[in-house]
Design a protein around this motif. Structure first.
Motif, PDB file in Angstrom:
ATOM      1  N   GLU A  25      -2.402   0.540   4.358  1.00 57.76           N
ATOM      2  CA  GLU A  25      -3.187   1.689   3.879  1.00 57.76           C
ATOM      3  C   GLU A  25      -2.278   2.832   3.420  1.00 57.76           C
ATOM      4  OE1 GLU A  25      -5.495  -1.037   5.433  1.00 57.76           O
ATOM      5  OE2 GLU A  25      -4.514   0.099   7.033  1.00 57.76           O
ATOM      6  N   GLY A  26      -1.088   2.893   3.972  1.00 60.23           N
ATOM      7  CA  GLY A  26      -0.086   3.865   3.544  1.00 60.23           C
ATOM      8  C   GLY A  26       1.281   3.345   3.931  1.00 60.23           C
ATOM      9  N   SER A  27       2.284   3.552   3.080  1.00 61.52           N
ATOM     10  CA  SER A  27       3.622   3.073   3.435  1.00 61.52           C
ATOM     11  C   SER A  27       4.683   3.889   2.721  1.00 61.52           C
ATOM     12  CB  SER A  27       3.783   1.586   3.095  1.00 61.52           C
ATOM     13  OG  SER A  27       3.709   1.371   1.702  1.00 61.52           O
ATOM     14  N   THR A  42      -1.434   1.686   9.394  1.00 59.92           N
ATOM     15  CA  THR A  42      -2.613   0.829   9.468  1.00 59.92           C
ATOM     16  C   THR A  42      -3.771   1.607  10.071  1.00 59.92           C
ATOM     17  OG1 THR A  42      -1.239  -1.140   9.789  1.00 59.92           O
ATOM     18  CG2 THR A  42      -3.554  -1.312  10.441  1.00 59.92           C
ATOM     19  N   VAL A  43      -4.943   1.497   9.462  1.00 66.49           N
ATOM     20  CA  VAL A  43      -6.151   2.157   9.964  1.00 66.49           C
ATOM     21  C   VAL A  43      -7.028   1.117  10.645  1.00 66.49           C
ATOM     22  CG1 VAL A  43      -8.211   3.474   9.347  1.00 66.49           C
ATOM     23  CG2 VAL A  43      -6.054   3.853   8.097  1.00 66.49           C
ATOM     24  N   ALA A 139      -2.254   7.077   4.208  1.00 65.76           N
ATOM     25  CA  ALA A 139      -3.344   6.384   4.909  1.00 65.76           C
ATOM     26  C   ALA A 139      -4.560   7.293   5.025  1.00 65.76           C
ATOM     27  CB  ALA A 139      -2.885   5.930   6.291  1.00 65.76           C
ATOM     28  N   PHE A 140      -4.336   8.568   5.272  1.00 67.91           N
ATOM     29  CA  PHE A 140      -5.456   9.516   5.327  1.00 67.91           C
ATOM     30  C   PHE A 140      -6.111   9.669   3.949  1.00 67.91           C
ATOM     31  CE2 PHE A 140      -3.244  11.787   9.082  1.00 67.91           C
ATOM     32  CZ  PHE A 140      -3.872  10.942   9.977  1.00 67.91           C
ATOM     33  N   ARG A 141      -5.300   9.684   2.899  1.00 68.30           N
ATOM     34  CA  ARG A 141      -5.876   9.722   1.552  1.00 68.30           C
ATOM     35  C   ARG A 141      -6.779   8.510   1.320  1.00 68.30           C
ATOM     36  NH1 ARG A 141      -0.603  11.470  -2.086  1.00 68.30           N
ATOM     37  NH2 ARG A 141      -1.160  13.670  -2.363  1.00 68.30           N
ATOM     38  N   ASP A 145     -10.752   8.394   0.404  1.00 71.19           N
ATOM     39  CA  ASP A 145     -11.264   7.639  -0.743  1.00 71.19           C
ATOM     40  C   ASP A 145     -12.334   6.633  -0.324  1.00 71.19           C
ATOM     41  OD1 ASP A 145      -9.565   8.987  -2.416  1.00 71.19           O
ATOM     42  OD2 ASP A 145      -8.047   7.411  -2.495  1.00 71.19           O
ATOM     43  N   GLN A 146     -12.182   6.064   0.880  1.00 71.78           N
ATOM     44  CA  GLN A 146     -13.153   5.096   1.392  1.00 71.78           C
ATOM     45  C   GLN A 146     -14.352   5.779   2.068  1.00 71.78           C
ATOM     46  OE1 GLN A 146     -12.785   1.644   0.986  1.00 71.78           O
ATOM     47  NE2 GLN A 146     -11.131   2.350  -0.354  1.00 71.78           N
TER      48      GLN A 146
END
Length: 237
Positions: A25-27, A42-43, A139-141, A145-146
């Motif tokens: 989800e973010g890296s 990871t979320v 990941a927060f972005r 978005d979701q």
């Protein structure tokens, strides 16, 4: 001049590459000189037992060094179990990231930031925090978005850097050679507004004075100001 040609107040060459891990989800792949750390966020729709029913989320971190990240091969944690150093570093990274997040805005969700050192030449914990923030932010972005959360829960930026006394000089961003011979070794974790999250300082040789401590913290602040500026540029803030 230092062994790698830097001045005492100079960071190692630094890059941060967002989105390196395609499926996370973010890296962020952060490279600070010859220290390279992959941070992947990871979320998950879960929280630790002590937060169940609270409506509050959690941010945590895990840390590991690949077997040939250093000059000698180290055993994988799967064979020996996490050692004390590993546990200390991942707890530090988790504390640093949680310090700048409004956990109540996450709902009952956990964001885990995995920090894997691909190459280790000193400062892997600091690189994990600095790159981990970028991975967590993305990941927060993704969560926004979701439509999992309504707003970005980040209150401030956070970054970390090492400082120390090597051969009588106060220096910024120690590599392994400097770290292993430093008379004083310190890790500084700060926010972009200049507030301290954590300071880990040790006299490896002679005890250090309050004046030396003040100069080292000032040097750390200078480095972190540069790091958070780079974070903003990478994140497009």
């Amino acid at each position: 001049m230092r062994s790698d040609g830097r001045s005492p107040e100079q960071l190692r060459p630094l890059t941060m590459e967002r989105g390196f891990a395609k499926f996370a989800e973010g890296s962020c792949l952060i490279k600070a000189g010859d220290t390279h750390v992959l941070c992947a966020a990871t979320v998950e729709e879960r929280v630790p037992m002590f937060l169940k029913g609270s409506g509050t989320g959690w941010v945590t971190a895990e840390y590991s060094m690949l077997p040939r990240s250093g000059k000698q091969r180290n055993q994988r944690d799967v064979h020996r179990g996490p050692n004390g150093r590993t546990m200390e570093i991942q707890r530090l990274v988790g504390r640093a990231l949680r310090a700048v997040v409004d956990l109540s805005a996450l709902g009952e969700r956990t964001v885990t930031v995995d920090c894997d050192a691909l190459m280790a030449d000193g400062g892997t914990r600091c690189a994990s925090i600095t790159g981990g923030f970028v991975a967590m932010y993305d990941a927060f972005r993704w969560m926004v978005d979701q439509r999992m959360i309504k707003r970005m829960p980040v209150k401030e930026q956070v970054a970390a850097v090492s400082v120390g006394v090597c051969r009588g000089s106060e220096v910024l961003d120690l590599n392994y050679e400097e770290d292993s011979t430093a008379a004083t070794d310190m890790n500084v974790v700060m926010t972009d507004t200049g507030k301290f999250v954590e300071v880990q300082g040790t006299a490896e040789g002679e005890p250090f004075s309050a004046e030396t401590l003040g100069r080292l913290l000032s040097l750390g602040r200078k480095g972190i100001t540069e790091l958070v500026t780079m974070q903003r540029e990478v994140l497009g803030l």
